[in-house]
Write an enzyme that holds these catalytic residues in place. Sequence first.
Site, PDB file in Angstrom:
ATOM      1  N   GLY A 164      19.499  -1.489   7.650  1.00 21.03           N
ATOM      2  CA  GLY A 164      19.372  -2.828   7.071  1.00 21.03           C
ATOM      3  C   GLY A 164      20.251  -3.857   7.751  1.00 21.03           C
ATOM      4  O   GLY A 164      20.128  -4.113   8.957  1.00 21.03           O
ATOM      5  N   GLY A 216      21.117   3.161  -8.811  1.00 18.02           N
ATOM      6  CA  GLY A 216      20.005   2.648  -8.010  1.00 18.02           C
ATOM      7  C   GLY A 216      20.179   2.871  -6.514  1.00 18.02           C
ATOM      8  O   GLY A 216      19.446   2.307  -5.704  1.00 18.02           O
ATOM      9  N   GLU A 219      17.242   7.713  -4.532  1.00 19.98           N
ATOM     10  CA  GLU A 219      15.848   7.704  -4.996  1.00 19.98           C
ATOM     11  C   GLU A 219      15.683   8.751  -6.096  1.00 19.98           C
ATOM     12  O   GLU A 219      16.445   9.729  -6.136  1.00 19.98           O
ATOM     13  CB  GLU A 219      14.920   8.116  -3.842  1.00 19.98           C
ATOM     14  CG  GLU A 219      14.977   7.226  -2.622  1.00 19.98           C
ATOM     15  CD  GLU A 219      14.119   5.990  -2.756  1.00 19.98           C
ATOM     16  OE1 GLU A 219      13.224   5.984  -3.623  1.00 19.98           O
ATOM     17  OE2 GLU A 219      14.367   5.028  -2.017  1.00 19.98           O
ATOM     18  N   LYS A 234      16.604   7.359  11.686  1.00 21.14           N
ATOM     19  CA  LYS A 234      17.374   6.232  12.226  1.00 21.14           C
ATOM     20  C   LYS A 234      17.981   6.588  13.579  1.00 21.14           C
ATOM     21  O   LYS A 234      18.024   5.764  14.500  1.00 21.14           O
ATOM     22  CB  LYS A 234      18.474   5.855  11.228  1.00 21.14           C
ATOM     23  CG  LYS A 234      17.916   5.243   9.942  1.00 21.14           C
ATOM     24  CD  LYS A 234      18.978   5.157   8.861  1.00 21.14           C
ATOM     25  CE  LYS A 234      18.444   4.464   7.612  1.00 21.14           C
ATOM     26  NZ  LYS A 234      19.337   4.653   6.455  1.00 21.14           N
TER      27      LYS A 234
HETATM   28  N1  LIG Z   1      14.126  -0.847   0.782  1.00 26.43           N
HETATM   29  C1  LIG Z   1      15.057  -0.899   1.736  1.00 26.43           C
HETATM   30  O1  LIG Z   1      16.239  -1.164   1.463  1.00 26.43           O
HETATM   31  C2  LIG Z   1      14.677  -0.674   3.191  1.00 26.43           C
HETATM   32  C3  LIG Z   1      15.666  -0.746   4.182  1.00 26.43           C
HETATM   33  C4  LIG Z   1      15.299  -0.605   5.530  1.00 26.43           C
HETATM   34  C5  LIG Z   1      13.967  -0.367   5.857  1.00 26.43           C
HETATM   35  N2  LIG Z   1      13.035  -0.257   4.865  1.00 26.43           N
HETATM   36  C6  LIG Z   1      11.640  -0.032   5.232  1.00 26.43           C
HETATM   37  O2  LIG Z   1      10.906  -1.211   4.928  1.00 26.43           O
HETATM   38  C7  LIG Z   1       9.585  -0.864   4.546  1.00 26.43           C
HETATM   39  C8  LIG Z   1       9.275  -1.533   3.202  1.00 26.43           C
HETATM   40  O3  LIG Z   1      10.178  -1.031   2.245  1.00 26.43           O
HETATM   41  P1  LIG Z   1      10.109  -1.485   0.722  1.00 26.43           P
HETATM   42  O4  LIG Z   1      11.306  -0.910   0.060  1.00 26.43           O
HETATM   43  O5  LIG Z   1       9.858  -2.939   0.644  1.00 26.43           O
HETATM   44  O6  LIG Z   1       8.797  -0.692   0.240  1.00 26.43           O
HETATM   45  P2  LIG Z   1       7.902  -1.013  -1.039  1.00 26.43           P
HETATM   46  O7  LIG Z   1       8.728  -1.675  -2.093  1.00 26.43           O
HETATM   47  O8  LIG Z   1       7.191   0.238  -1.352  1.00 26.43           O
HETATM   48  O9  LIG Z   1       6.840  -2.105  -0.526  1.00 26.43           O
HETATM   49  C9  LIG Z   1       5.803  -1.810   0.355  1.00 26.43           C
HETATM   50  C10 LIG Z   1       4.817  -2.959   0.373  1.00 26.43           C
HETATM   51  O10 LIG Z   1       3.777  -2.650   1.298  1.00 26.43           O
HETATM   52  C11 LIG Z   1       2.525  -2.881   0.647  1.00 26.43           C
HETATM   53  N3  LIG Z   1       1.479  -2.064   1.244  1.00 26.43           N
HETATM   54  C12 LIG Z   1       1.163  -0.773   1.030  1.00 26.43           C
HETATM   55  N4  LIG Z   1       0.139  -0.400   1.802  1.00 26.43           N
HETATM   56  C13 LIG Z   1      -0.234  -1.496   2.508  1.00 26.43           C
HETATM   57  C14 LIG Z   1      -1.245  -1.766   3.454  1.00 26.43           C
HETATM   58  N5  LIG Z   1      -2.104  -0.828   3.862  1.00 26.43           N
HETATM   59  N6  LIG Z   1      -1.331  -3.018   3.988  1.00 26.43           N
HETATM   60  C15 LIG Z   1      -0.460  -3.991   3.591  1.00 26.43           C
HETATM   61  N7  LIG Z   1       0.510  -3.793   2.700  1.00 26.43           N
HETATM   62  C16 LIG Z   1       0.639  -2.557   2.168  1.00 26.43           C
HETATM   63  C17 LIG Z   1       2.789  -2.569  -0.809  1.00 26.43           C
HETATM   64  O11 LIG Z   1       1.784  -3.163  -1.600  1.00 26.43           O
HETATM   65  P3  LIG Z   1       1.860  -3.231  -3.216  1.00 26.43           P
HETATM   66  O12 LIG Z   1       2.885  -4.294  -3.516  1.00 26.43           O
HETATM   67  O13 LIG Z   1       0.487  -3.627  -3.603  1.00 26.43           O
HETATM   68  O14 LIG Z   1       2.259  -1.879  -3.668  1.00 26.43           O
HETATM   69  C18 LIG Z   1       4.148  -3.231  -0.967  1.00 26.43           C
HETATM   70  O15 LIG Z   1       4.013  -4.613  -1.169  1.00 26.43           O
HETATM   71  C19 LIG Z   1       9.514   0.650   4.466  1.00 26.43           C
HETATM   72  O16 LIG Z   1       8.869   1.129   5.593  1.00 26.43           O
HETATM   73  C20 LIG Z   1      10.970   1.076   4.428  1.00 26.43           C
HETATM   74  O17 LIG Z   1      11.169   2.321   5.055  1.00 26.43           O
HETATM   75  C21 LIG Z   1      13.358  -0.422   3.551  1.00 26.43           C
END
Ligand SMILES: NC(=O)c1ccc[n+]([C@@H]2O[C@H](COP(=O)([O-])OP(=O)(O)OC[C@H]3O[C@@H](n4cnc5c(N)ncnc54)[C@H](OP(=O)(O)O)[C@@H]3O)[C@@H](O)[C@H]2O)c1
Length: 348
Positions: A164, A216, A219, A234
């Site tokens: 991040g 939080g 997971e 990573k």
């Molecule tokens: N969370 C963190 O702190 C963090 C840190 C670093 C990297 N990441 C990476 O960032 C990415 C997003 O993480 P997140 O925590 O935001 O995940 P998330 O809360 O699960 O959000 C994923 C989003 O992608 C959407 N989605 C799913 N399938 C899709 C598709 N085919 N086309 C377009 N949109 C689609 C989902 O739609 P819906 O809203 O309809 O479900 C949701 O809005 C992940 O790959 C994760 O590994 C996350």
Amino acid sequence: VRFVLAGAGHVGRTLLDILAERDPLLRERYGVHFRCVGVADSGGAAHAPGGLPLRALAELKRARRSVAELGTHGLGALALLDAVEADLLFEATPSPAHVGPGGVRGGGGEPGLSLARAALGRGMPVVMASKGPLVEGGFAELAALSDWGAPGGPALRFSGAVCGAMPTVNVGWRDLAAARITRVEGALNLTTQLLLSRMLAGAPYPEALAEAQGAGVAEPDPTLDVEGWDAASKLVILANAALGVPARLSQVTVEGMRGVGPELLARARASGGRVSLLATAEPDAERYRLAVRPEVLPADHPLGRLGAREMGVVFRTDLYGTVTVVSGEQGPGGASAAMLRDALSLLR
Ligand SMILES: NC(=O)c1ccc[n+]([C@@H]2O[C@H](COP(=O)([O-])OP(=O)(O)OC[C@H]3O[C@@H](n4cnc5c(N)ncnc54)[C@H](OP(=O)(O)O)[C@@H]3O)[C@@H](O)[C@H]2O)c1
């Protein structure tokens, strides 16, 4: 800057919040305004050449509704790229992965891989948050389509995918230019940092896990963190980007933290340091040996005094000496802020 956002979950919608809240500062300091001309989630997509309202989009997503309510149900993110004219793709779709008997299995890096491929193929710069597309062989393909492979190609940035807000990838490939990197050591996973700190203080694993989940940080299913696969992913991205080696997840020796017992914890206490699930890259005859395993880090190690909610990475180099980056609490917006940082760096 006209942008498309693919994925409006935690990371994507927090990016929308940041872009809305920082708009005056971005205009004043950088002379830039970000306009969302398209957004997609799992339910569909919406687009508007004049720009969609950022705060309203973020509110809609917080209410667990789909952006399709403002646009088209069933229109996918890929089709959206065809439907709009944009200067930048922000990609924040899920990186599904699970651990099975044969190790970690991902979703083939999808949907992020196809989205990044399509955007770069159109000459559109891409800023990614997801790790999945970059660890399963996708890095080489995307690099070849972007400025990593050919000067003048569309930019590909992904600093938020590795820890991040903590600068890791950018330090490695940009700030250590022309160095020989002789060793990388990283405490790259916040969940295990917290769990191991609590265990060092005497808490049994189940109690430490319940606490981390309650806060939080962990997971509901902590397998990917605890078994070391998140840190390994990573490390693979760092190896590709900062060390310039074509690494894949299957090349990482991964040992999770389940084997951490009283003996290792006692050694860590005696050293005045801590135990971390350490990701390491060391040169061997041909490229780098990559590993993730629990290590005792004594007090005089650059990462030996990290707090329970801190991550860190150490680059040992010939030209720049030892460079250490440490990051504390990031809040929910660390990866989102990193996406903004990447986008701004492209504009400059
Ligand atoms: N969370 C963190 O702190 C963090 C840190 C670093 C990297 N990441 C990476 O960032 C990415 C997003 O993480 P997140 O925590 O935001 O995940 P998330 O809360 O699960 O959000 C994923 C989003 O992608 C959407 N989605 C799913 N399938 C899709 C598709 N085919 N086309 C377009 N949109 C689609 C989902 O739609 P819906 O809203 O309809 O479900 C949701 O809005 C992940 O790959 C994760 O590994 C996350």
